[in-house]
Design an enzyme around this catalytic site. Structure first.
Site, PDB file in Angstrom:
ATOM      1  N   TRP A 105       0.844  -1.208   0.000  1.00 54.15           N
ATOM      2  CA  TRP A 105       0.000   0.000   0.000  1.00 54.15           C
ATOM      3  C   TRP A 105       0.869   1.243   0.000  1.00 54.15           C
ATOM      4  O   TRP A 105       0.587   2.226  -0.695  1.00 54.15           O
ATOM      5  CB  TRP A 105      -0.958   0.005   1.191  1.00 54.15           C
ATOM      6  CG  TRP A 105      -1.990  -1.070   1.117  1.00 54.15           C
ATOM      7  CD1 TRP A 105      -2.164  -2.106   2.003  1.00 54.15           C
ATOM      8  CD2 TRP A 105      -3.004  -1.246   0.109  1.00 54.15           C
ATOM      9  NE1 TRP A 105      -3.222  -2.897   1.603  1.00 54.15           N
ATOM     10  CE2 TRP A 105      -3.745  -2.400   0.461  1.00 54.15           C
ATOM     11  CE3 TRP A 105      -3.344  -0.536  -1.048  1.00 54.15           C
ATOM     12  CZ2 TRP A 105      -4.821  -2.858  -0.319  1.00 54.15           C
ATOM     13  CZ3 TRP A 105      -4.415  -0.997  -1.822  1.00 54.15           C
ATOM     14  CH2 TRP A 105      -5.138  -2.144  -1.452  1.00 54.15           C
ATOM     15  N   ASP A 175      -1.468   6.951   6.404  1.00 54.89           N
ATOM     16  CA  ASP A 175      -2.503   6.030   5.927  1.00 54.89           C
ATOM     17  C   ASP A 175      -2.781   5.072   7.077  1.00 54.89           C
ATOM     18  O   ASP A 175      -1.989   4.176   7.358  1.00 54.89           O
ATOM     19  CB  ASP A 175      -2.006   5.266   4.687  1.00 54.89           C
ATOM     20  CG  ASP A 175      -3.010   4.208   4.229  1.00 54.89           C
ATOM     21  OD1 ASP A 175      -4.079   4.062   4.857  1.00 54.89           O
ATOM     22  OD2 ASP A 175      -2.706   3.518   3.223  1.00 54.89           O
ATOM     23  N   LYS A 199     -12.205  -1.317   7.181  1.00 52.40           N
ATOM     24  CA  LYS A 199     -11.429  -2.245   8.012  1.00 52.40           C
ATOM     25  C   LYS A 199     -11.759  -2.071   9.498  1.00 52.40           C
ATOM     26  O   LYS A 199     -12.145  -3.012  10.146  1.00 52.40           O
ATOM     27  CB  LYS A 199      -9.941  -2.074   7.748  1.00 52.40           C
ATOM     28  CG  LYS A 199      -9.578  -2.780   6.442  1.00 52.40           C
ATOM     29  CD  LYS A 199      -8.378  -2.243   5.755  1.00 52.40           C
ATOM     30  CE  LYS A 199      -8.235  -2.900   4.383  1.00 52.40           C
ATOM     31  NZ  LYS A 199      -7.544  -2.051   3.431  1.00 52.40           N
TER      32      LYS A 199
HETATM   33  C1  LIG Z   1      -7.038  -1.589   2.329  1.00 49.82           C
HETATM   34  C2  LIG Z   1      -5.984  -0.574   2.347  1.00 49.82           C
HETATM   35  C3  LIG Z   1      -5.898   0.430   1.373  1.00 49.82           C
HETATM   36  C4  LIG Z   1      -6.843   0.518   0.197  1.00 49.82           C
HETATM   37  O1  LIG Z   1      -8.071   0.952   0.638  1.00 49.82           O
HETATM   38  P1  LIG Z   1      -9.284   1.270  -0.385  1.00 49.82           P
HETATM   39  O2  LIG Z   1     -10.257   1.921   0.535  1.00 49.82           O
HETATM   40  O3  LIG Z   1      -9.731  -0.029  -0.940  1.00 49.82           O
HETATM   41  O4  LIG Z   1      -8.776   2.180  -1.420  1.00 49.82           O
HETATM   42  C5  LIG Z   1      -4.906   1.372   1.501  1.00 49.82           C
HETATM   43  N1  LIG Z   1      -4.030   1.340   2.516  1.00 49.82           N
HETATM   44  C6  LIG Z   1      -4.072   0.384   3.459  1.00 49.82           C
HETATM   45  C7  LIG Z   1      -3.073   0.384   4.570  1.00 49.82           C
HETATM   46  C8  LIG Z   1      -5.057  -0.605   3.412  1.00 49.82           C
HETATM   47  O5  LIG Z   1      -5.095  -1.555   4.345  1.00 49.82           O
END
Ligand SMILES: *Cc1c(COP(=O)(O)O)cnc(C)c1O
Length: 363
Positions: A105, A175, A199
Protein backbone atom coordinates in the site's frame (compact mmCIF):
# COMPACT_ATOMS: atom_id res chain seq x y z
CA UNK A 1 -25.85 -23.42 12.04
CA UNK A 2 -29.06 -21.58 11.32
CA UNK A 3 -29.04 -19.05 8.50
CA UNK A 4 -28.57 -16.14 10.90
CA UNK A 5 -25.81 -17.62 13.09
CA UNK A 6 -22.57 -15.68 12.87
CA UNK A 7 -19.15 -17.22 12.40
CA UNK A 8 -15.77 -15.74 13.35
CA UNK A 9 -14.79 -13.41 10.52
CA UNK A 10 -11.02 -12.86 10.17
CA UNK A 11 -11.36 -11.00 6.86
CA UNK A 12 -8.90 -8.16 6.21
CA UNK A 13 -11.65 -5.94 4.81
CA UNK A 14 -14.47 -5.29 4.48
CA UNK A 15 -14.30 -6.71 7.94
CA UNK A 16 -16.27 -7.65 11.02
CA UNK A 17 -18.52 -4.99 12.57
CA UNK A 18 -19.67 -4.85 16.20
CA UNK A 19 -22.87 -6.87 16.65
CA UNK A 20 -24.67 -4.08 18.56
CA UNK A 21 -23.99 -1.81 15.56
CA UNK A 22 -25.53 -4.31 13.13
CA UNK A 23 -28.52 -4.80 15.43
CA UNK A 24 -29.08 -1.04 15.68
CA UNK A 25 -28.79 -0.60 11.92
CA UNK A 26 -31.26 -3.42 11.38
CA UNK A 27 -33.71 -1.78 13.75
CA UNK A 28 -33.28 1.68 12.17
CA UNK A 29 -33.52 0.42 8.62
CA UNK A 30 -37.30 0.54 8.50
CA UNK A 31 -37.50 3.84 10.32
CA UNK A 32 -35.09 6.11 12.17
CA UNK A 33 -36.62 6.91 15.55
CA UNK A 34 -38.87 9.95 15.21
CA UNK A 35 -38.20 10.28 11.48
CA UNK A 36 -40.44 7.63 9.94
CA UNK A 37 -37.96 6.89 7.14
CA UNK A 38 -34.64 5.06 7.04
CA UNK A 39 -31.32 6.82 6.60
CA UNK A 40 -31.28 5.42 3.04
CA UNK A 41 -34.31 7.49 2.15
CA UNK A 42 -33.74 10.92 3.65
CA UNK A 43 -32.08 13.99 2.21
CA UNK A 44 -28.43 14.48 3.04
CA UNK A 45 -29.42 18.07 3.81
CA UNK A 46 -32.24 17.16 6.20
CA UNK A 47 -32.14 17.98 9.91
CA UNK A 48 -32.10 14.25 10.66
CA UNK A 49 -28.93 13.72 8.64
CA UNK A 50 -27.38 16.90 10.08
CA UNK A 51 -27.70 15.28 13.49
CA UNK A 52 -26.18 11.98 12.30
CA UNK A 53 -23.17 13.69 10.76
CA UNK A 54 -22.64 16.10 13.66
CA UNK A 55 -22.89 13.28 16.18
CA UNK A 56 -20.41 11.10 14.31
CA UNK A 57 -17.93 13.96 14.13
CA UNK A 58 -18.41 14.99 17.76
CA UNK A 59 -17.90 11.41 18.97
CA UNK A 60 -14.79 11.06 16.80
CA UNK A 61 -13.38 14.28 18.25
CA UNK A 62 -14.15 13.11 21.77
CA UNK A 63 -12.52 9.72 21.16
CA UNK A 64 -9.36 11.09 19.55
CA UNK A 65 -9.01 14.38 21.39
CA UNK A 66 -7.97 16.14 18.17
CA UNK A 67 -8.05 19.91 18.39
CA UNK A 68 -10.16 22.54 16.66
CA UNK A 69 -7.26 23.12 14.30
CA UNK A 70 -8.29 19.93 12.43
CA UNK A 71 -11.17 19.24 10.05
CA UNK A 72 -12.94 15.90 10.06
CA UNK A 73 -13.99 15.00 6.52
CA UNK A 74 -16.08 12.14 5.18
CA UNK A 75 -14.97 11.52 1.61
CA UNK A 76 -15.28 8.84 -1.06
CA UNK A 77 -12.92 6.93 -3.32
CA UNK A 78 -11.28 4.89 -0.57
CA UNK A 79 -7.76 5.19 0.74
CA UNK A 80 -6.63 4.70 -2.86
CA UNK A 81 -8.08 8.05 -3.82
CA UNK A 82 -6.18 9.62 -0.92
CA UNK A 83 -2.99 8.29 -2.49
CA UNK A 84 -3.70 10.85 -5.25
CA UNK A 85 -5.48 13.60 -3.30
CA UNK A 86 -2.64 13.95 -0.81
CA UNK A 87 -0.01 14.94 -3.41
CA UNK A 88 -2.55 16.85 -5.55
CA UNK A 89 -3.32 19.09 -2.59
CA UNK A 90 -0.12 19.14 -0.57
CA UNK A 91 2.74 18.75 -3.01
CA UNK A 92 3.27 22.15 -4.59
CA UNK A 93 5.53 22.89 -7.58
CA UNK A 94 9.20 22.33 -6.76
CA UNK A 95 8.38 20.66 -3.45
CA UNK A 96 9.52 17.22 -2.28
CA UNK A 97 7.51 14.68 -0.33
CA UNK A 98 9.17 11.95 1.74
CA UNK A 99 7.65 8.48 1.55
CA UNK A 100 8.42 5.48 3.73
CA UNK A 101 8.03 2.19 1.87
CA UNK A 102 6.83 -0.51 4.26
CA UNK A 103 4.53 -2.60 2.08
CA UNK A 104 2.47 -2.69 -1.08
CA UNK A 105 0.00 0.00 0.00
CA UNK A 106 2.86 2.36 0.82
CA UNK A 107 4.38 1.66 -2.59
CA UNK A 108 1.08 2.43 -4.30
CA UNK A 109 0.82 5.70 -2.39
CA UNK A 110 4.33 6.71 -3.50
CA UNK A 111 3.64 5.71 -7.10
CA UNK A 112 0.59 8.00 -7.21
CA UNK A 113 2.53 10.88 -5.66
CA UNK A 114 5.18 10.62 -8.39
CA UNK A 115 2.51 11.68 -10.88
CA UNK A 116 2.26 15.05 -9.14
CA UNK A 117 5.72 15.93 -7.89
CA UNK A 118 9.04 14.80 -6.53
CA UNK A 119 9.07 11.80 -4.22
CA UNK A 120 12.00 10.95 -2.01
CA UNK A 121 11.94 7.44 -0.55
CA UNK A 122 13.16 8.36 2.93
CA UNK A 123 13.19 4.76 4.17
CA UNK A 124 12.34 1.36 2.78
CA UNK A 125 12.26 -2.11 4.29
CA UNK A 126 11.66 -3.82 0.95
CA UNK A 127 15.08 -5.56 1.11
CA UNK A 128 13.79 -7.24 4.30
CA UNK A 129 10.62 -8.29 2.44
CA UNK A 130 8.69 -5.70 4.48
CA UNK A 131 8.92 -7.84 7.62
CA UNK A 132 9.53 -4.74 9.73
CA UNK A 133 9.06 -0.97 9.82
CA UNK A 134 12.06 1.40 9.89
CA UNK A 135 13.52 2.77 13.10
CA UNK A 136 13.54 6.52 13.63
CA UNK A 137 17.27 6.77 12.81
CA UNK A 138 16.78 5.04 9.45
CA UNK A 139 14.64 7.91 8.14
CA UNK A 140 16.47 10.02 5.59
CA UNK A 141 14.26 13.09 5.82
CA UNK A 142 14.41 15.90 3.27
CA UNK A 143 14.84 19.32 4.91
CA UNK A 144 11.78 21.39 4.06
CA UNK A 145 9.76 18.43 2.75
CA UNK A 146 6.09 19.22 2.03
CA UNK A 147 5.14 16.20 4.16
CA UNK A 148 6.27 12.74 5.23
CA UNK A 149 3.97 9.85 4.31
CA UNK A 150 3.75 6.57 6.18
CA UNK A 151 1.41 3.60 6.47
CA UNK A 152 0.81 3.09 10.19
CA UNK A 153 -0.32 -0.52 9.78
CA UNK A 154 0.74 -2.69 6.87
CA UNK A 155 -2.29 -4.85 6.31
CA UNK A 156 -0.66 -7.38 4.00
CA UNK A 157 2.67 -8.01 5.74
CA UNK A 158 1.32 -7.70 9.27
CA UNK A 159 3.57 -4.93 10.54
CA UNK A 160 2.70 -1.74 12.41
CA UNK A 161 4.65 1.30 13.58
CA UNK A 162 4.82 0.92 17.38
CA UNK A 163 4.77 4.72 17.59
CA UNK A 164 4.76 7.43 14.95
CA UNK A 165 8.25 8.83 14.21
CA UNK A 166 9.26 12.43 14.68
CA UNK A 167 9.45 14.33 11.37
CA UNK A 168 10.55 17.78 12.44
CA UNK A 169 8.63 20.59 10.79
CA UNK A 170 7.24 18.40 8.00
CA UNK A 171 3.68 17.32 8.71
CA UNK A 172 3.14 13.59 8.92
CA UNK A 173 0.58 12.12 6.53
CA UNK A 174 -0.64 8.76 7.78
CA UNK A 175 -2.50 6.03 5.93
CA UNK A 176 -4.25 4.49 8.94
CA UNK A 177 -6.71 2.41 6.91
CA UNK A 178 -6.18 -0.75 8.93
CA UNK A 179 -5.49 0.59 12.43
CA UNK A 180 -7.56 3.79 12.64
CA UNK A 181 -8.89 4.16 16.19
CA UNK A 182 -7.29 0.91 17.37
CA UNK A 183 -5.25 2.91 19.89
CA UNK A 184 -5.08 6.55 21.00
CA UNK A 185 -4.00 8.87 18.19
CA UNK A 186 -0.76 10.75 18.60
CA UNK A 187 -1.73 13.86 16.64
CA UNK A 188 1.27 15.95 17.73
CA UNK A 189 3.11 15.83 14.39
CA UNK A 190 0.18 14.67 12.29
CA UNK A 191 -0.98 16.86 9.44
CA UNK A 192 -3.35 14.39 7.85
CA UNK A 193 -4.64 10.96 8.85
CA UNK A 194 -6.79 9.00 6.42
CA UNK A 195 -8.35 5.60 5.98
CA UNK A 196 -11.07 3.72 4.18
CA UNK A 197 -13.72 2.83 6.76
CA UNK A 198 -14.12 -0.80 5.78
CA UNK A 199 -11.43 -2.25 8.01
CA UNK A 200 -11.75 -0.68 11.43
CA UNK A 201 -14.40 2.04 11.25
CA UNK A 202 -17.48 0.87 9.41
CA UNK A 203 -18.56 -0.32 5.97
CA UNK A 204 -16.97 0.32 2.58
CA UNK A 205 -17.92 3.53 0.80
CA UNK A 206 -16.65 6.27 3.09
CA UNK A 207 -13.12 7.51 3.71
CA UNK A 208 -12.32 9.27 6.94
CA UNK A 209 -9.86 12.16 6.73
CA UNK A 210 -8.55 14.17 9.67
CA UNK A 211 -6.63 17.13 8.28
CA UNK A 212 -4.99 20.19 9.83
CA UNK A 213 -6.97 23.22 8.70
CA UNK A 214 -4.03 25.08 7.18
CA UNK A 215 -3.11 22.05 5.07
CA UNK A 216 -6.67 21.73 3.75
CA UNK A 217 -6.24 25.17 2.17
CA UNK A 218 -3.02 24.29 0.35
CA UNK A 219 -4.64 22.71 -2.71
CA UNK A 220 -4.94 24.95 -5.75
CA UNK A 221 -8.35 26.22 -6.83
CA UNK A 222 -7.64 24.75 -10.23
CA UNK A 223 -8.05 21.22 -8.84
CA UNK A 224 -11.33 19.41 -9.53
CA UNK A 225 -13.72 20.49 -6.76
CA UNK A 226 -14.35 16.98 -5.49
CA UNK A 227 -10.61 16.29 -5.20
CA UNK A 228 -9.82 19.37 -3.13
CA UNK A 229 -9.86 19.13 0.68
CA UNK A 230 -10.92 22.77 0.98
CA UNK A 231 -14.16 22.01 -0.90
CA UNK A 232 -15.16 19.25 1.49
CA UNK A 233 -14.17 21.36 4.48
CA UNK A 234 -16.17 24.35 3.28
CA UNK A 235 -19.27 22.27 2.61
CA UNK A 236 -19.16 20.10 5.72
CA UNK A 237 -18.42 16.95 3.65
CA UNK A 238 -21.55 17.68 1.59
CA UNK A 239 -20.39 19.41 -1.55
CA UNK A 240 -22.14 16.56 -3.32
CA UNK A 241 -24.24 13.71 -1.95
CA UNK A 242 -22.14 11.86 0.61
CA UNK A 243 -22.44 8.12 1.35
CA UNK A 244 -25.16 8.65 3.94
CA UNK A 245 -25.56 5.06 5.06
CA UNK A 246 -21.83 4.50 5.48
CA UNK A 247 -21.51 7.72 7.52
CA UNK A 248 -24.45 6.70 9.68
CA UNK A 249 -22.78 3.34 10.35
CA UNK A 250 -19.44 4.95 11.18
CA UNK A 251 -21.40 7.05 13.68
CA UNK A 252 -22.76 3.90 15.31
CA UNK A 253 -19.24 2.46 15.49
CA UNK A 254 -18.04 5.66 17.21
CA UNK A 255 -20.80 5.31 19.77
CA UNK A 256 -19.86 1.65 20.29
CA UNK A 257 -16.21 2.63 20.79
CA UNK A 258 -17.22 5.13 23.45
CA UNK A 259 -19.25 2.42 25.18
CA UNK A 260 -16.13 0.20 25.21
CA UNK A 261 -14.36 2.92 27.21
CA UNK A 262 -12.62 4.77 24.38
CA UNK A 263 -9.35 4.26 22.57
CA UNK A 264 -7.09 3.44 25.54
CA UNK A 265 -9.54 0.75 26.60
CA UNK A 266 -9.84 -0.71 23.09
CA UNK A 267 -6.04 -0.73 22.81
CA UNK A 268 -5.83 -2.84 25.97
CA UNK A 269 -8.24 -5.35 24.47
CA UNK A 270 -6.40 -5.28 21.12
CA UNK A 271 -3.07 -5.98 22.86
CA UNK A 272 -4.61 -8.85 24.80
CA UNK A 273 -6.05 -10.40 21.62
CA UNK A 274 -2.81 -10.04 19.64
CA UNK A 275 -0.66 -11.38 22.51
CA UNK A 276 -2.78 -14.48 22.79
CA UNK A 277 -2.21 -15.24 19.13
CA UNK A 278 1.49 -14.33 19.00
CA UNK A 279 2.12 -16.44 22.11
CA UNK A 280 0.51 -19.41 20.39
CA UNK A 281 2.73 -18.84 17.33
CA UNK A 282 5.93 -18.31 19.34
CA UNK A 283 5.23 -21.31 21.57
CA UNK A 284 5.19 -23.70 18.61
CA UNK A 285 7.75 -24.92 16.09
CA UNK A 286 4.95 -25.64 13.64
CA UNK A 287 3.73 -22.06 13.20
CA UNK A 288 6.11 -19.23 12.27
CA UNK A 289 5.32 -15.52 12.54
CA UNK A 290 6.40 -13.54 9.47
CA UNK A 291 6.87 -10.07 11.04
CA UNK A 292 9.83 -9.05 13.20
CA UNK A 293 8.60 -9.07 16.83
CA UNK A 294 9.13 -5.33 17.45
CA UNK A 295 7.16 -4.44 14.30
CA UNK A 296 4.27 -6.85 14.80
CA UNK A 297 0.79 -5.62 13.99
CA UNK A 298 -1.96 -5.74 16.59
CA UNK A 299 -4.50 -5.85 13.76
CA UNK A 300 -3.25 -8.32 11.13
CA UNK A 301 -1.39 -11.32 12.50
CA UNK A 302 0.52 -13.09 9.72
CA UNK A 303 2.06 -16.55 10.00
CA UNK A 304 3.19 -19.55 8.01
CA UNK A 305 2.93 -23.32 8.34
CA UNK A 306 5.67 -25.79 7.35
CA UNK A 307 4.32 -26.37 3.81
CA UNK A 308 1.90 -24.71 1.40
CA UNK A 309 -0.10 -27.92 1.34
CA UNK A 310 -0.61 -27.71 5.10
CA UNK A 311 -1.50 -24.04 4.74
CA UNK A 312 -4.23 -24.84 2.24
CA UNK A 313 -5.60 -27.57 4.52
CA UNK A 314 -5.44 -25.20 7.51
CA UNK A 315 -7.60 -22.60 5.75
CA UNK A 316 -10.13 -25.18 4.56
CA UNK A 317 -10.48 -26.91 7.92
CA UNK A 318 -10.58 -23.63 9.85
CA UNK A 319 -13.32 -22.40 7.58
CA UNK A 320 -15.31 -25.59 8.16
CA UNK A 321 -14.89 -24.97 11.91
CA UNK A 322 -16.43 -21.49 11.63
CA UNK A 323 -13.16 -19.53 11.39
CA UNK A 324 -13.42 -17.65 8.12
CA UNK A 325 -11.00 -15.49 6.13
CA UNK A 326 -7.62 -16.78 7.36
CA UNK A 327 -5.93 -17.01 3.96
CA UNK A 328 -3.06 -14.55 3.60
CA UNK A 329 -3.04 -11.90 0.87
CA UNK A 330 -2.45 -13.46 -2.55
CA UNK A 331 0.79 -11.50 -2.97
CA UNK A 332 2.49 -13.04 0.08
CA UNK A 333 0.64 -16.28 0.80
CA UNK A 334 0.51 -17.88 4.24
CA UNK A 335 -2.08 -17.09 6.88
CA UNK A 336 -3.46 -13.79 8.09
CA UNK A 337 -5.79 -13.34 11.04
CA UNK A 338 -7.28 -9.84 10.96
CA UNK A 339 -8.45 -9.02 14.47
CA UNK A 340 -9.72 -5.45 14.27
CA UNK A 341 -11.48 -3.59 17.09
CA UNK A 342 -14.78 -5.35 16.49
CA UNK A 343 -13.29 -8.84 16.36
CA UNK A 344 -14.35 -10.68 19.54
CA UNK A 345 -11.83 -12.10 22.02
CA UNK A 346 -13.73 -15.39 21.94
CA UNK A 347 -12.82 -15.70 18.26
CA UNK A 348 -9.11 -15.37 19.03
CA UNK A 349 -9.43 -18.04 21.73
CA UNK A 350 -11.24 -20.29 19.23
CA UNK A 351 -8.46 -19.82 16.67
CA UNK A 352 -5.74 -20.59 19.22
CA UNK A 353 -7.58 -23.76 20.20
CA UNK A 354 -8.00 -24.74 16.55
CA UNK A 355 -4.28 -24.11 15.90
CA UNK A 356 -3.32 -26.39 18.78
CA UNK A 357 -5.56 -29.19 17.53
CA UNK A 358 -4.36 -28.77 13.94
CA UNK A 359 -0.72 -28.99 15.03
CA UNK A 360 -1.44 -32.12 17.09
CA UNK A 361 -2.93 -33.78 14.03
CA UNK A 362 -0.41 -32.60 11.44
CA UNK A 363 2.77 -31.64 13.29
C1 LIG B 1 -7.04 -1.59 2.33
C2 LIG B 1 -5.98 -0.57 2.35
C3 LIG B 1 -5.90 0.43 1.37
C4 LIG B 1 -6.84 0.52 0.20
O1 LIG B 1 -8.07 0.95 0.64
P1 LIG B 1 -9.28 1.27 -0.38
O2 LIG B 1 -10.26 1.92 0.53
O3 LIG B 1 -9.73 -0.03 -0.94
O4 LIG B 1 -8.78 2.18 -1.42
C5 LIG B 1 -4.91 1.37 1.50
N1 LIG B 1 -4.03 1.34 2.52
C6 LIG B 1 -4.07 0.38 3.46
C7 LIG B 1 -3.07 0.38 4.57
C8 LIG B 1 -5.06 -0.60 3.41
O5 LIG B 1 -5.09 -1.56 4.34
Amino acid sequence: MSSTDRIFNFSAGPAVLPEPVLAQAQQDLMSLPGVGMSVLEISHRSAAFDRILEHAEADLRELTGIGDDYHVLFLQGGASQQFAMVPMNLLGPGAVADYTLTGSWAKKAAAEAKKFGTVNVCASTESDSFTRVPAQDELNLTPGAAYVHLTSNNTICGTEWPALPATGDAPLVVDASSDFLSRPIDSAGAGLIYGGAQKNLGPAGVTLVIIRKDLAERGSESLPATLRYATAAKHGSRYNTPPVFAIYLVGLVMRWLKAQGGLAAIETVNRRKASLLYEAIDGSDFYRGTAEPESRSLMNVTFRLPTEELEARFVTEASAAGLSGLKGHRSVGGQRASIYNAFPEAGVAALVEFMGAFEQKNG
